[in-house]
Write a protein that holds these residues in place. Structure first.
Motif: not given
Length: 189
Positions: A62-64, A66-67
């Motif tokens: 999820k962080a990837e 969002e990036k």
């Protein structure tokens, strides 16, 4: 029929979602191709255990996502297309064309994660990029006529030339006046 998806299927659900589908679609397509399994009680328990174990991995994904979504924050995709006199396009602008234009901008996005209603007229549209189940980005898509871009470029090229001509024109008027003044000066001597 309840199915546990084994991969993301745009328009249906994401990996590890439990979805209801028609019996024929599940039996004849999803299960044989390995894109889903029947959601039995044991399969649901196994899914819950896998989800617990992969919580950290899912947070990283999820962080990837969002990036990657941040790259598309202020992007506007402009597509030039051939247009008939009625304003309709010859063909249409869809997800594949949007992915191609994003690639030209240096942003690599798989066309399979883009959803967009095909644009068949000149105007403003919106494409949705699905990076993750919780991360979706809406990208504005502007479709313009091919001859309009040529006309806009011609106007942009002519504007500096017109300014240069306007700047040279007063100098040209001053030069004959200066020459006339020089001709009169020797005559007076």
């Amino acid at each position: 029929m309840e199915i546990i998806l084994k991969e993301d299927i745009i328009g249906l659900g994401y990996k590890n979602d439990i979805v209801n589908v028609k019996n024929g679609y599940g039996r004849n397509y999803l299960i044989p191709t390995g894109k889903g399994v029947i959601a039995s009680d044991s399969a649901k328990k196994q899914l819950a255990e896998v989800m617990k174990q992969q919580a950290a991995k899912l947070a990283a994904q999820k962080a990837e996502a969002e990036k990657r979504a941040e790259q598309l924050k202020d992007v506007v995709v402009t597509v030039t297309a051939k247009v008939a006199a009625t304003g309709h396009l010859y063909g249409s602008v869809g997800a594949a064309k949007v992915a191609e234009e994003l690639a030209k901008m240096g942003i690599e996005v798989d066309r399979k994660i883009i959803t967009m209603k095909d644009a068949r007229k000149v105007g403003d549209f919106e494409a949705t990029v699905h990076f993750h189940r919780d991360v979706e980005v809406k990208v504005p898509v502007k479709v313009i006529a091919e001859h309009e871009t040529v006309a806009q470029e011609a106007v942009a090229e002519e504007a500096p030339k017109a300014e240069e001509a306007a700047q040279k024109a007063p100098k040209a008027e001053e030069a004959p006046a200066a020459e006339a003044a020089e001709e009169q000066a020797p005559a007076a001597e």
